[in-house]
Scaffold this active site. Structure first.
Site, mmCIF file in Angstrom:
data_model
loop_
_atom_site.group_PDB
_atom_site.id
_atom_site.type_symbol
_atom_site.label_atom_id
_atom_site.label_comp_id
_atom_site.label_asym_id
_atom_site.label_seq_id
_atom_site.Cartn_x
_atom_site.Cartn_y
_atom_site.Cartn_z
ATOM 1 N N PRO A 42 -18.919 0.107 -40.914
ATOM 2 C CG PRO A 42 -19.834 -2.034 -40.754
ATOM 3 C CD PRO A 42 -18.774 -1.154 -40.176
ATOM 4 N N GLY A 82 -25.055 -3.432 -45.087
ATOM 5 C CA GLY A 82 -24.555 -4.334 -44.067
ATOM 6 C C GLY A 82 -24.726 -3.827 -42.658
ATOM 7 C CE LYS A 102 -15.916 12.906 -52.053
ATOM 8 N NZ LYS A 102 -14.531 12.489 -52.319
ATOM 9 C CG ASP A 162 -17.459 10.295 -45.884
ATOM 10 O OD1 ASP A 162 -17.402 11.413 -46.403
ATOM 11 O OD2 ASP A 162 -16.552 9.440 -45.982
ATOM 12 N N GLY A 177 -17.100 6.375 -43.332
ATOM 13 C CA GLY A 177 -17.535 5.001 -43.259
ATOM 14 C C GLY A 177 -16.343 4.081 -43.454
ATOM 15 N N GLY A 178 -16.393 2.886 -42.868
ATOM 16 C CA GLY A 178 -15.309 1.931 -43.043
ATOM 17 C C GLY A 178 -14.023 2.403 -42.415
ATOM 18 C CB VAL A 191 -0.961 -0.003 1.207
ATOM 19 C CG1 VAL A 191 -1.713 1.329 1.281
ATOM 20 C CG2 VAL A 191 -1.935 -1.153 1.117
#
Length: 427
Positions: free
Chosen positions: A173, A354, A218, A196, A249-250, A26
């Site tokens: 995803p 997905g 996009k 995105d 994403g991804g 301690v």
């Protein structure tokens, strides 16, 4: 001591002398914490445990190998007792009290003038929890708060001006549960989010009201905000002193142009952090039960866009081909792979959306999949998997497991379009 009697504060002990009385584990832990705070630590104990001896041998603290003396508290700023002997600890506490020195008495928390909280550090935030003198309860609460900060469930965002920065965060995803802990934490710290279309959109609704979200999404054939403008947005916002998260994403570095964005920022003196994400190239097939490699079926795989050159891809059913953004040119891609020598009966699976509630799986062969996709109205976002690994999917027709995939097979694959519940997220 009632909890109302406590006045929470934080001590700045950098360069100041402190005393630890005791030589066990301690005492060693408390000494280590004090050293981390920059204090000049003296430990007094007839015998020291290995952890305390190591600190002494390394020159990090002074160890006096003897019994405690009342004069040991002279000229120190803070005292910690941890002898395990209530009589000695009480004497140390009394001596410290007489000299108006704050002392933590490890033997008697009720009589102690100060308590040591359970502490955790997340980035530059230090969490200290007292729980009515119950250390296990304090540690449990500390861990829960630290986890909530690390996962972005609690606000970690700075409110005072800081140097601007950019974080390229892979959001996975689309399912909000597939972003990494680090990515989630940075999102919670952001002043500006450049988002995105295919990132985890649900997380945007959890941002503080004053966090600006700049949409730069996009879609195939439609780029309302060109890449050059996205690059400039990242730099301009960071140079304005904002903490910017580029939520993708991804994975930012898997066909995501993250490398271009990072290079553009660094060339202009903007600090960049890259947080890898769960790439859809691997995770979305997994959502349909399709492994990109599988013992006895495929030892490797290639990832290309539907606009890419397929002539260089191995034309074998035991080498998995994964097409991203490839629905619009699926017929041409299938024909290109057939010309390269891939048999028309090679299994093909398409996974749309997905991990999302509207996930859909369509399975056929290289020779039939373009017609199937057209008839079913398959659309992006989708991942196309080509190769024998598609046989493993629980959504594949039963004859895919055993049939001869030749052009003359009487068991020609039928259209199979299913809407399965998303399976468990991949590691």
């Amino acid at each position: 001591m009632a909890i109302q009697d406590i006045y929470p504060t934080a001590l700045r002990l950098l360069g100041r002398p402190v005393l630890v009385v005791g030589g066990g584990p301690v005492a060693a832990r408390r000494a280590k914490g004090l050293l981390d705070a920059g204090a000049r630590v003296t430990a007094v104990a007839p015998v020291a445990c290995p952890a305390l001896t190591e600190l002494s041998d390394a020159g990090l603290l002074d160890w006096a190998p003897r019994a405690y003396r009342s004069t040991d508290v002279d000229a120190v700023w803070f005292v910690q007792t941890a002898t395990g002997d209530t009589t000695v600890d009480a004497q140390v506490a009394a001596d410290a009290e007489a000299q108006r020195i704050w002392c933590v008495n490890a033997s008697n928390h009720e009589a102690s003038a100060a308590w040591t909280p359970a502490v955790a550090v997340v980035d530059d935030v230090k969490i200290a929890v007292n729980a009515g003198g119950d250390p296990r309860r304090a540690m449990a609460l500390r861990d829960a708060v630290a986890t909530a900060l690390e996962t972005g469930d609690l606000p970690l965002r700075r409110q005072r001006e800081t140097p601007g920065s950019v974080a390229l965060v892979g959001g996975g995803p689309g399912d909000s549960g597939l972003i990494t802990v680090r990515g989630r934490r940075l999102l919670g710290q952001a002043d500006v989010v450049v988002a995105d279309r295919l990132g985890p959109r649900e997380l945007l609704a959890e941002l503080a009201p004053d966090v600006r979200v700049i949409e730069v999404g996009k879609s195939p054939g439609h780029h309302p905000v060109p890449q050059s403008s996205i690059n400039r947005i990242l730099v301009d916002e960071a140079l304005a002193g904002h903490r910017v998260v580029r939520l993708k994403g991804g994975d930012p570095y898997v066909l995501g142009r993250g490398g271009e964005e990072a290079e553009f920022c660094r060339q202009r003196g903007v600090e960049v952090e890259v947080v890898s994400g769960v790439t859809s190239a691997i995770s979305v097939p997994a959502a349909a039960g399709i492994p990109v490699t599988h013992r006895g079926l495929a030892k490797g795989f290639s990832v290309v866009t539907g606009h890419g050159e397929l002539a260089e891809v191995p034309a074998r059913a035991d080498h998995t081909v994964i097409l991203l953004m490839g629905v619009g040119q699926l017929r041409e891609s299938a024909a290109s792979l057939a010309r390269a020598g891939l048999p028309p009966g090679t299994p093909v699976g398409i996974v749309e959306n997905g991990y999302l509630p509207n996930q859909r799986v369509t399975i056929g062969t290289l020779g039939t999949i373009a017609d199937q996709a057209e008839a079913a109205g398959v659309a992006n976002p989708a991942v196309i998997v080509i190769g024998d690994v598609v046989r493993v999917s629980p959504f594949a027709p039963s004859h895919f497991k055993t049939a001869d995939y030749s052009t003359t097979s009487p068991n020609a694959p039928r259209v199979l379009t299913k809407q399965p519940r998303p399976v468990a997220s991949p590691n």
